[in-house]
Design a protein around this motif. Structure first.
Motif, PDB file in Angstrom:
ATOM      1  N   TYR A  53       0.885  -1.158   0.043  1.00 28.07           N
ATOM      2  CA  TYR A  53      -0.045   0.098  -0.008  1.00 28.07           C
ATOM      3  C   TYR A  53       0.742   1.289  -0.219  1.00 28.07           C
TER       4      TYR A  53
ATOM      5  N   GLY B  41       2.778   4.583   0.053  1.00 28.08           N
ATOM      6  CA  GLY B  41       3.127   5.911  -0.705  1.00 28.08           C
ATOM      7  C   GLY B  41       4.180   6.710  -0.260  1.00 28.08           C
TER       8      GLY B  41
ATOM      9  N   GLY C 257      10.505   8.364   7.205  1.00 27.25           N
ATOM     10  CA  GLY C 257      11.013   7.475   6.206  1.00 27.25           C
ATOM     11  C   GLY C 257       9.892   7.093   5.115  1.00 27.25           C
ATOM     12  N   GLY C 258      10.303   6.126   4.350  1.00 24.33           N
ATOM     13  CA  GLY C 258      11.013   5.088   4.765  1.00 24.33           C
ATOM     14  C   GLY C 258      11.088   4.463   6.344  1.00 24.33           C
ATOM     15  N   THR C 259      12.073   3.995   6.637  1.00 23.19           N
ATOM     16  CA  THR C 259      12.109   3.088   8.015  1.00 23.19           C
ATOM     17  C   THR C 259      13.437   3.710   8.811  1.00 23.19           C
TER      18      THR C 259
ATOM     19  N   GLU D 156      10.086   7.561  13.486  1.00 28.20           N
ATOM     20  CA  GLU D 156       9.063   6.377  13.076  1.00 28.20           C
ATOM     21  C   GLU D 156       9.671   5.107  13.271  1.00 28.20           C
TER      22      GLU D 156
ATOM     23  N   ASP E 189       9.262   0.864  12.508  1.00 24.24           N
ATOM     24  CA  ASP E 189       8.623  -0.410  12.005  1.00 24.24           C
ATOM     25  C   ASP E 189       8.789  -1.253  13.110  1.00 24.24           C
TER      26      ASP E 189
ATOM     27  N   GLY F 235       4.325   2.019  13.139  1.00 28.50           N
ATOM     28  CA  GLY F 235       3.416   1.673  11.981  1.00 28.50           C
ATOM     29  C   GLY F 235       2.787   0.414  12.305  1.00 28.50           C
TER      30      GLY F 235
ATOM     31  N   GLN G 199      -0.866  -0.124  10.998  1.00 22.74           N
ATOM     32  CA  GLN G 199      -2.032  -0.317   9.819  1.00 22.74           C
ATOM     33  C   GLN G 199      -3.030  -1.143  10.326  1.00 22.74           C
TER      34      GLN G 199
ATOM     35  N   ARG H 204       2.329  -7.325   4.679  1.00 19.10           N
ATOM     36  CA  ARG H 204       3.061  -6.577   6.049  1.00 19.10           C
ATOM     37  C   ARG H 204       2.382  -7.637   7.340  1.00 19.10           C
TER      38      ARG H 204
ATOM     39  N   ASP I 225       0.141   4.269  14.099  1.00 21.77           N
ATOM     40  CA  ASP I 225      -0.268   4.859  12.875  1.00 21.77           C
ATOM     41  C   ASP I 225      -1.431   3.315  12.102  1.00 21.77           C
TER      42      ASP I 225
ATOM     43  N   SER J 153      -6.481   7.770   5.835  1.00 19.73           N
ATOM     44  CA  SER J 153      -7.136   7.201   4.579  1.00 19.73           C
ATOM     45  C   SER J 153      -6.399   6.610   3.797  1.00 19.73           C
TER      46      SER J 153
ATOM     47  N   ALA K 287      -4.333   6.142   0.614  1.00 19.48           N
ATOM     48  CA  ALA K 287      -4.225   6.623  -0.701  1.00 19.48           C
ATOM     49  C   ALA K 287      -3.885   5.723  -1.656  1.00 19.48           C
TER      50      ALA K 287
ATOM     51  N   GLN L  31       1.314  -0.673  -5.468  1.00 17.83           N
ATOM     52  CA  GLN L  31      -0.158  -0.786  -5.045  1.00 17.83           C
ATOM     53  C   GLN L  31      -0.690  -1.690  -6.417  1.00 17.83           C
TER      54      GLN L  31
END
Ligand code: SAM
Ligand code: SF4
Length: 453
Positions: free
Chosen positions: A65, A67, A109-111, A142, A144, A167, A169, A181, A206, A238, A240, A249
């Motif tokens: 997903y 972006g 990032g990225g991570t 951020e 992961d 992160g 999701q 993921r 997130d 949302s 994207a 994607q």
């Protein structure tokens, strides 16, 4: 946000493709015909404090997903090379900001946790060598969860990080498999608990709604699990979906993506659950506990918006470093090269890796202030705004917005008088579309934005 009358008919009417207004004008308006002298001047004449954003693009594995601007690789040494270049970039900006103090620093990032502990230490050493920090700065990263061991988390705390964002999701396995993921609830619950024990001041999670196979029943459970973990802030983005821009994607089958009315139900449910659990709906995609800095800033009328979303600081004072980063300082916006090889090449030739920019006109500044106020506080005191910006007749100045706002007013999403413009509770979901009525540039590339909800 308390009692909302959900009306799914509004979706067909207002769910346009529109900017998220992390800046106004948006990054799409930046131009290659731009003099770098303006950047140097903006930095030199900026206020005493700046916020710093550092982009670390590497990730071990592609989430379909995604972006974000990222580079998928297994080669850890690529980050060493990247840090060599970041050091050169910092040295180029340093003379322009040597009198400023850094109030916030954010690694995104990225991570960022792709970096090893040694690489993270080197990065923070570089930051300290080139910049001066204000007292008690906010230092955030951020994470992961799949790339952060207990030792790395402890190390981050020792390096001075005091805010973390994970992160997540969605916790549903079917969704996780479809987005490539897979991560366990237990792993994240453990890391959150450890983050609290280590004394991080603020913990964010997130989530994304609108992902493949998400259903209100399953998403409800994920939100319950999140609430159980008790983070300070929760982002519910949302999804994207722009497969023409983000090739990964295309691996998501179109038929697995929830229809707009289901997508709205997912959001509706998240808002209700989080509201019931005591989180304040900050706006668009952010929720925070009532005693969190964001919620307090909103109640006190101090909330701002910058390229990271809602923030307590850094609007018009954000210096971005690294590939693809965007800066906004003192009415000037600029963006760095997005592709790593070209970014390296520019630095090799002794230039800052700036490819585009723009300086806000006086009219841009007026509209930026209006949009920021509406998106952060859902209300505009027209009298105060007029005197602040020296405008005689507000509605004459924004005459082209009147017909655009009319349907929102008729549907009860906005209340307007000579004294006030107020987004109603029902209108809050459509605040991006409402702000778009005041956007002079919206015709330029609307298709490149994601759906509002
Ligand atoms: C840079 S990532 C966070 C750090 C780390 N890379 C990770 O994924 O855990 C930033 C966040 O952007 C959000 N995001 C990424 N792609 C998105 C998309 N297409 N639509 C909506 N949100 C997206 C995700 O919630 C993600 O956690
Ligand atoms: S969501 Fe995060 S981990 Fe996944 S590809 Fe994007 S930046 Fe990398």
């Amino acid at each position: 946000m308390s009692v909302i009358k959900w009306d799914k008919r509004l979706i067909t009417k207002y769910n346009i493709n529109g900017p998220r207004y992390t800046s106004y004008p948006t990054a799409l308006m930046l131009s290659e015909q731009f003099s770098q002298d303006r950047i140097a001047n903006a930095l030199k004449t900026a206020g005493d404090e700046l916020c710093l954003y550092l982009h670390l693009p590497f990730c071990h594995k592609l989430c379909y997903y995604c972006g974000c601007n990222k580079v998928i690789t297994r080669h850890q040494h690529k980050a060493d090379k990247y840090l060599d270049y970041l050091a050169q970039e910092m040295a180029m900006y340093q003379p322009l900001v040597k009198n400023k103090k850094i109030r916030q620093i954010h690694l995104g990032g990225g991570t960022p946790t792709f970096l090893t502990e040694e690489q993270l230490t080197r990065l923070m050493d570089l930051v300290h060598q080139h910049f001066t920090f204000a007292e008690n700065p906010e230092v955030s990263i951020e994470i992961d969860p799949r790339s952060c061991s207990d030792e790395k988390l402890r190390h981050l705390r020792e390096l001075g990080f005091n805010r973390v964002s994970y992160g997540v999701q969605d916790f549903d396995k079917k969704v996780q498999i479809a987005i490539n993921r897979v991560q366990d609830v237990d792993l994240i619950a453990h890391q959150l608990k450890l983050s609290k024990e280590l004394g991080f001041d603020s913990i964010n999670l997130d989530l994304i709604y609108g992902l493949p196979y998400q259903r209100p029943e399953t998403f409800k459970k994920s939100i319950e699990q999140v609430i159980e973990m008790d983070p300070d802030r929760i982002s519910v983005f949302s999804y994207a979906h722009l497969p023409q821009r983000f090739a990964g994607q295309k691996k998501i089958p179109e038929e697995s993506i929830p229809q707009p009315s289901v997508k709205l139900s997912l959001l509706e449910q998240a808002i209700t659950q989080l509201n019931d659990a005591g989180y304040q709906f900050i706006g668009m995609d952010h929720f925070a506990k009532k005693d969190d800095g964001l919620a307090i800033a909103q109640r006190e009328g101090r909330l701002q918006r910058n390229f990271q979303g809602y923030t307590t600081d850094g609007q018009d004072a954000l210096l971005g470093l690294g590939v693809s980063s965007i800066s906004q300082v003192n009415g000037v916006l600029w963006q760095h090269e997005k592709e790593l090889p070209a970014y390296y090449k520019m630095i090799d030739s002794g230039q800052k890796p700036i490819v585009k920019g723009m300086a806000l006109t006086d009219e841009d500044k007026v509209r930026a202030a209006l949009i920021s106020q509406v998106i952060c506080h859902f209300e505009l005191d027209i009298e105060a705004f007029k005197s602040q910006w020296n405008i005689d007749d507000f509605w004459a100045h924004f005459a082209e917005a009147i017909p655009l706002l009319k349907p929102f007013i008729e549907d009860g999403l906005v209340d307007v008088s000579d004294k006030k413009l107020r987004v109603t509770e029902l209108g809050r979901l459509w605040v991006r579309s409402i702000c778009a009525c005041f956007d002079e540039y919206l015709d330029h590339g609307q298709n490149r934005y994601s759906k509002v909800v």
